[in-house]
Motif scaffolding. Structure first.
Motif, PDB file in Angstrom:
ATOM      1  N   ALA A  27      68.028  61.643  67.769  1.00 16.79           N
ATOM      2  CA  ALA A  27      69.163  62.420  68.276  1.00 16.79           C
ATOM      3  C   ALA A  27      70.461  61.906  67.662  1.00 16.79           C
ATOM      4  O   ALA A  27      70.558  60.747  67.253  1.00 16.79           O
ATOM      5  CB  ALA A  27      69.244  62.322  69.797  1.00 16.79           C
ATOM      6  N   PHE A  28      71.441  62.798  67.625  1.00 15.03           N
ATOM      7  CA  PHE A  28      72.782  62.432  67.172  1.00 15.03           C
ATOM      8  C   PHE A  28      73.772  63.181  68.054  1.00 15.03           C
ATOM      9  O   PHE A  28      73.649  64.387  68.249  1.00 15.03           O
ATOM     10  CB  PHE A  28      72.999  62.798  65.701  1.00 15.03           C
ATOM     11  N   SER A  29      74.731  62.452  68.582  1.00 11.18           N
ATOM     12  CA  SER A  29      75.750  63.067  69.433  1.00 11.18           C
ATOM     13  C   SER A  29      77.113  62.475  69.088  1.00 11.18           C
ATOM     14  O   SER A  29      77.211  61.411  68.468  1.00 11.18           O
ATOM     15  CB  SER A  29      75.420  62.856  70.914  1.00 11.18           C
ATOM     16  N   VAL A  30      78.164  63.187  69.483  1.00 16.94           N
ATOM     17  CA  VAL A  30      79.533  62.774  69.172  1.00 16.94           C
ATOM     18  C   VAL A  30      80.434  62.991  70.382  1.00 16.94           C
ATOM     19  O   VAL A  30      80.110  63.751  71.302  1.00 16.94           O
ATOM     20  CB  VAL A  30      80.114  63.554  67.970  1.00 16.94           C
ATOM     21  N   GLU A  31      81.582  62.334  70.344  1.00 20.78           N
ATOM     22  CA  GLU A  31      82.643  62.576  71.309  1.00 20.78           C
ATOM     23  C   GLU A  31      83.957  62.109  70.717  1.00 20.78           C
ATOM     24  O   GLU A  31      83.978  61.298  69.787  1.00 20.78           O
ATOM     25  CB  GLU A  31      82.371  61.906  72.654  1.00 20.78           C
ATOM     26  N   GLU A  32      85.033  62.647  71.251  1.00 19.14           N
ATOM     27  CA  GLU A  32      86.373  62.297  70.794  1.00 19.14           C
ATOM     28  C   GLU A  32      87.102  61.623  71.938  1.00 19.14           C
ATOM     29  O   GLU A  32      87.101  62.112  73.069  1.00 19.14           O
ATOM     30  CB  GLU A  32      87.118  63.556  70.357  1.00 19.14           C
ATOM     31  N   LEU A  40      76.854  58.640  67.841  1.00 18.51           N
ATOM     32  CA  LEU A  40      75.708  57.851  68.291  1.00 18.51           C
ATOM     33  C   LEU A  40      74.437  58.400  67.660  1.00 18.51           C
ATOM     34  O   LEU A  40      74.066  59.549  67.910  1.00 18.51           O
ATOM     35  CB  LEU A  40      75.591  57.889  69.818  1.00 18.51           C
ATOM     36  N   ALA A  41      73.806  57.591  66.837  1.00 19.35           N
ATOM     37  CA  ALA A  41      72.529  57.928  66.215  1.00 19.35           C
ATOM     38  C   ALA A  41      71.433  57.167  66.946  1.00 19.35           C
ATOM     39  O   ALA A  41      71.505  55.945  67.068  1.00 19.35           O
ATOM     40  CB  ALA A  41      72.535  57.550  64.741  1.00 19.35           C
ATOM     41  N   VAL A  42      70.437  57.894  67.459  1.00 19.08           N
ATOM     42  CA  VAL A  42      69.337  57.273  68.184  1.00 19.08           C
ATOM     43  C   VAL A  42      68.079  57.388  67.335  1.00 19.08           C
ATOM     44  O   VAL A  42      67.669  58.493  66.962  1.00 19.08           O
ATOM     45  CB  VAL A  42      69.124  57.943  69.565  1.00 19.08           C
ATOM     46  N   PHE A  43      67.484  56.245  67.042  1.00 22.42           N
ATOM     47  CA  PHE A  43      66.275  56.186  66.224  1.00 22.42           C
ATOM     48  C   PHE A  43      65.083  55.770  67.080  1.00 22.42           C
ATOM     49  O   PHE A  43      65.235  55.053  68.067  1.00 22.42           O
ATOM     50  CB  PHE A  43      66.442  55.170  65.085  1.00 22.42           C
ATOM     51  N   GLU A  44      63.897  56.209  66.667  1.00 25.87           N
ATOM     52  CA  GLU A  44      62.662  55.833  67.365  1.00 25.87           C
ATOM     53  C   GLU A  44      62.266  54.398  67.026  1.00 25.87           C
ATOM     54  O   GLU A  44      61.882  53.625  67.892  1.00 25.87           O
ATOM     55  CB  GLU A  44      61.544  56.786  66.974  1.00 25.87           C
ATOM     56  N   SER A  79      62.583  54.318  72.652  1.00 26.11           N
ATOM     57  CA  SER A  79      61.487  55.272  72.782  1.00 26.11           C
ATOM     58  C   SER A  79      61.515  55.906  74.169  1.00 26.11           C
ATOM     59  O   SER A  79      60.548  56.525  74.591  1.00 26.11           O
ATOM     60  CB  SER A  79      60.146  54.580  72.524  1.00 26.11           C
ATOM     61  N   ALA A  80      62.623  55.747  74.883  1.00 28.62           N
ATOM     62  CA  ALA A  80      62.773  56.343  76.213  1.00 28.62           C
ATOM     63  C   ALA A  80      62.587  57.858  76.119  1.00 28.62           C
ATOM     64  O   ALA A  80      62.943  58.461  75.105  1.00 28.62           O
ATOM     65  CB  ALA A  80      64.151  56.018  76.782  1.00 28.62           C
ATOM     66  N   PRO A  81      62.031  58.476  77.157  1.00 27.99           N
ATOM     67  CA  PRO A  81      61.812  59.926  77.108  1.00 27.99           C
ATOM     68  C   PRO A  81      63.088  60.730  76.836  1.00 27.99           C
ATOM     69  O   PRO A  81      63.042  61.735  76.148  1.00 27.99           O
ATOM     70  CB  PRO A  81      61.262  60.247  78.496  1.00 27.99           C
ATOM     71  N   ARG A  82      64.192  60.309  77.359  1.00 35.12           N
ATOM     72  CA  ARG A  82      65.473  60.972  77.116  1.00 35.12           C
ATOM     73  C   ARG A  82      66.402  59.988  76.414  1.00 35.12           C
ATOM     74  O   ARG A  82      66.835  59.007  77.010  1.00 35.12           O
ATOM     75  CB  ARG A  82      66.124  61.412  78.423  1.00 35.12           C
ATOM     76  N   PRO A  83      66.722  60.243  75.145  1.00 34.34           N
ATOM     77  CA  PRO A  83      67.604  59.308  74.437  1.00 34.34           C
ATOM     78  C   PRO A  83      69.017  59.362  75.010  1.00 34.34           C
ATOM     79  O   PRO A  83      69.440  60.402  75.532  1.00 34.34           O
ATOM     80  CB  PRO A  83      67.579  59.810  72.999  1.00 34.34           C
ATOM     81  N   PRO A  84      69.758  58.254  74.945  1.00 37.24           N
ATOM     82  CA  PRO A  84      71.150  58.261  75.410  1.00 37.24           C
ATOM     83  C   PRO A  84      71.973  59.194  74.526  1.00 37.24           C
ATOM     84  O   PRO A  84      71.696  59.335  73.335  1.00 37.24           O
ATOM     85  CB  PRO A  84      71.596  56.802  75.252  1.00 37.24           C
ATOM     86  N   LEU A  85      72.961  59.838  75.125  1.00 35.51           N
ATOM     87  CA  LEU A  85      73.789  60.800  74.395  1.00 35.51           C
ATOM     88  C   LEU A  85      75.253  60.624  74.736  1.00 35.51           C
ATOM     89  O   LEU A  85      75.595  60.200  75.837  1.00 35.51           O
ATOM     90  CB  LEU A  85      73.375  62.239  74.755  1.00 35.51           C
ATOM     91  N   LEU A  86      76.108  61.002  73.787  1.00 33.73           N
ATOM     92  CA  LEU A  86      77.537  61.091  74.038  1.00 33.73           C
ATOM     93  C   LEU A  86      77.834  62.504  74.555  1.00 33.73           C
ATOM     94  O   LEU A  86      76.919  63.270  74.846  1.00 33.73           O
ATOM     95  CB  LEU A  86      78.318  60.771  72.765  1.00 33.73           C
ATOM     96  N   ALA A  87      79.088  62.869  74.642  1.00 28.81           N
ATOM     97  CA  ALA A  87      79.493  64.135  75.266  1.00 28.81           C
ATOM     98  C   ALA A  87      78.904  65.374  74.604  1.00 28.81           C
ATOM     99  O   ALA A  87      78.578  66.346  75.284  1.00 28.81           O
ATOM    100  CB  ALA A  87      81.014  64.223  75.295  1.00 28.81           C
ATOM    101  N   HIS A  88      78.784  65.376  73.281  1.00 33.71           N
ATOM    102  CA  HIS A  88      78.357  66.581  72.565  1.00 33.71           C
ATOM    103  C   HIS A  88      77.112  66.310  71.719  1.00 33.71           C
ATOM    104  O   HIS A  88      77.172  65.592  70.722  1.00 33.71           O
ATOM    105  CB  HIS A  88      79.479  67.097  71.665  1.00 33.71           C
TER     106      HIS A  88
END
Length: 100
Positions: A27-32, A40-44, A79-88
């Motif tokens: 996953a990849f997410s961003v915020e300002e 935030l880049a989440v790798f397995e 490897s959590a079922p739901r990766p951590p994410l930023l706002a977007h």
């Protein structure tokens, strides 16, 4: 922040990721936050040096859209079922169990 600001941020992040996504990226997410753009880049699995370089290149491309801002690139491995994410959320790969 105007309504257009998050849309511009998400589109700029999607453009920055083109050609920089590997199968290990979950996953990849961003915020300002003021003058800071966070990514935030989440790798397995722990990313290789090449994968880290690709994400840094994507961060450079992303920040080029924001002249007066700075980038805060973060990398997490989980490897959590739901990766951590930023706002977007900008990118999330399909994984078994996603319900699709």
């Amino acid at each position: 922040m105007t309504v257009e600001a998050p849309i511009h941020l998400r589109l700029a992040a999607q453009q920055a990721l083109l050609g920089h996504v590997t199968p290990n990226l979950r996953a990849f997410s961003v915020e300002e936050d003021g003058k800071t753009i966070r990514g935030l880049a989440v790798f397995e699995q722990p990313p290789s040096d090449h994968e880290i370089e690709l994400i840094q290149l994507a961060g450079t491309e992303l920040i080029s859209h924001y002249v007066d801002s700075m980038i805060d690139d973060r990398i997490e491995v989980t490897s959590a079922p739901r990766p951590p994410l930023l706002a977007h959320l900008v990118y999330r790969r399909y994984e078994p169990g996603d319900g699709i």
